[in-house]
Enzyme design. Structure first.
Site, PDB file in Angstrom:
ATOM      1  N   VAL A  61       0.804  -1.232   0.000  1.00  0.00           N
ATOM      2  CA  VAL A  61       0.000   0.000   0.000  1.00  0.00           C
ATOM      3  C   VAL A  61       0.834   1.277   0.000  1.00  0.00           C
ATOM      4  CG1 VAL A  61      -2.029  -1.029   1.084  1.00  0.00           C
ATOM      5  CG2 VAL A  61      -0.209  -0.061   2.527  1.00  0.00           C
ATOM      6  N   TYR A  62       2.131   1.176   0.282  1.00  0.00           N
ATOM      7  CA  TYR A  62       2.952   2.384   0.309  1.00  0.00           C
ATOM      8  C   TYR A  62       2.965   3.025  -1.080  1.00  0.00           C
ATOM      9  CZ  TYR A  62       4.956   0.780   4.789  1.00  0.00           C
ATOM     10  OH  TYR A  62       5.148   0.361   6.086  1.00  0.00           O
ATOM     11  N   SER A  63       2.518   4.278  -1.139  1.00  0.00           N
ATOM     12  CA  SER A  63       2.440   5.011  -2.406  1.00  0.00           C
ATOM     13  C   SER A  63       1.719   4.206  -3.483  1.00  0.00           C
ATOM     14  CB  SER A  63       3.840   5.419  -2.882  1.00  0.00           C
ATOM     15  OG  SER A  63       4.366   6.412  -2.045  1.00  0.00           O
ATOM     16  N   GLU A  64       0.674   3.481  -3.023  1.00  0.00           N
ATOM     17  CA  GLU A  64      -0.183   2.727  -3.941  1.00  0.00           C
ATOM     18  C   GLU A  64       0.621   1.737  -4.799  1.00  0.00           C
ATOM     19  OE1 GLU A  64      -2.425   5.690  -6.038  1.00  0.00           O
ATOM     20  OE2 GLU A  64      -3.305   6.493  -4.197  1.00  0.00           O
ATOM     21  N   LYS A  90       4.329  -6.345   2.854  1.00  0.00           N
ATOM     22  CA  LYS A  90       3.119  -6.601   3.633  1.00  0.00           C
ATOM     23  C   LYS A  90       1.889  -6.649   2.748  1.00  0.00           C
ATOM     24  CE  LYS A  90       5.165  -3.397   6.992  1.00  0.00           C
ATOM     25  NZ  LYS A  90       5.822  -2.548   5.981  1.00  0.00           N
TER      26      LYS A  90
END
Length: 348
Positions: A61-64, A90
């Site tokens: 999910v980091y920066s999509e 993750k």
């Protein structure tokens, strides 16, 4: 750089782990944390590896997803040998528009790992972590899905993040009962300004041989030395735009005052002392550090050289101590005699 045994495995990871949440900057939330692109990210990854870091953490999910892409390309650009680095990512958060594009279901986990492997340009992930607790999915379903990934060679080890002690113990019990791959690590928030983990989770981790990876070790920049009790902060400080994680402000600033005193006496930064305090905690396996600039990364890396004295640790522990809470204060009271017996017998 020192290397620590990872959970109950034979794997060793560096005591500092490079976090990549500052890579990418896609999306409103992530742009507030960092927006490093490939060239700058390569520079940070290379500097960390040169300093002995062999552990890198990211998330889908980091920066999509952009953070995983940049991380994987950095490893390619720098020609990093696969066996020389431990890559962690993750799964859990929303990664698509569909109703099943989040959570810890078998469906989302299986889809998530394929997409992460593609973005990272890897044939396996060393540590695959559940990013949060999903009340809609049975824990056994998640544990079985993760074990399948280990058996298929897609991931080597599995871990969890942001779970309560009872939730982790339930998963460990299921894994032991069914002979499945177990959680070898917890990634959790822990700082001198936020020691809540010590009430239930740290004793559980130590009892069960589960490693601890610390996220946001500077409390979202609060312990960087840029902030003062009067609310003043340096321009561009992250907490000015993203006030997270929540902390007890008064206890935090009491701790910062002692951190400043210790840092001043040693001629080092406040951030280095805050990180050093964590590195002195027995339960901690690796501390995740993130940066926007090489200079900031270098400052964090220097924390590994600091050996706090017993007096310094005692002062820092005292000023940041958690208020007594039941049943902890009852355990102290009722266990005093037995602890004395153990001490006299030489068992502790």
């Amino acid at each position: 750089m020192r290397y620590k045994k990872f959970g109950s495995t034979g794997l060793f990871v560096s005591e500092l782990c490079l976090g990549t949440m500052t890579f990418g900057g896609e999306g409103e939330l992530w742009s507030k944390i960092g927006s490093l692109q490939q060239e700058d990210a390569n520079r940070l990854v290379g500097r960390a590896l040169d300093a002995g870091v062999n552990f890198i953490d990211t998330a889908d999910v980091y920066s999509e997803g952009r953070s995983e892409v940049i991380t994987g390309q950095a490893l390619r650009d720098l020609k990093v040998a696969r066996e020389d680095v431990v890559i962690a990512t993750k799964v859990f958060g929303q990664t698509g528009a569909g109703v099943n594009a989040r959570g810890n279901s078998r469906s989302h986990i299986m889809d998530g790992v394929k997409k992460s492997l593609s973005r990272l340009q890897l044939d396996h992930i060393d540590l695959y972590q559940i990013h949060g607790f999903d009340p809609a999915t049975p824990v056994e379903e998640s544990v079985r899905a993760l074990d399948n990934l280990v058996q298929h060679g897609h991931v080597r080890y599995v871990g969890v993040s942001n779970w309560a002690a009872w939730q982790i113990m339930k998963a460990l019990g299921i894994a032991e009962r069914l002979g499945l791959a177990r959680f070898e690590s917890l990634q959790a928030y822990y700082t001198i300004a936020g020691r809540d983990l010590e009430r239930e989770i740290v004793p559980m981790l130590q009892s069960e041989g589960v490693g601890l990876m610390v996220w946001s070790p500077l409390a979202g920049g609060l312990l960087s030395g840029k902030y003062s009790r009067d609310g003043q902060a340096e321009a561009g400080s992250r907490r000015a735009a993203f006030d997270f994680p929540p902390v007890d402000q008064e206890r935090a600033y009491d701790s910062i005052e002692v951190l400043r005193r210790v840092a001043g006496a040693r001629g080092v930064s406040v951030a280095q002392v805050a990180l050093a305090w964590l590195l002195h905690q027995q339960a901690v396996t690796s501390v995740i550090i993130g940066a926007k600039r090489v200079e900031q990364l270098d400052d964090n890396l220097a924390a590994t050289a600091i050996r706090l004295t017993a007096d310094e640790l005692a002062e820092l522990d005292q000023v940041s101590a958690l208020p007594p809470e039941y049943p902890g204060w009852m355990h102290v009271r009722q266990g005093e005699y037995r602890r004395k017996q153990l001490s006299e017998s030489g068992a502790v």
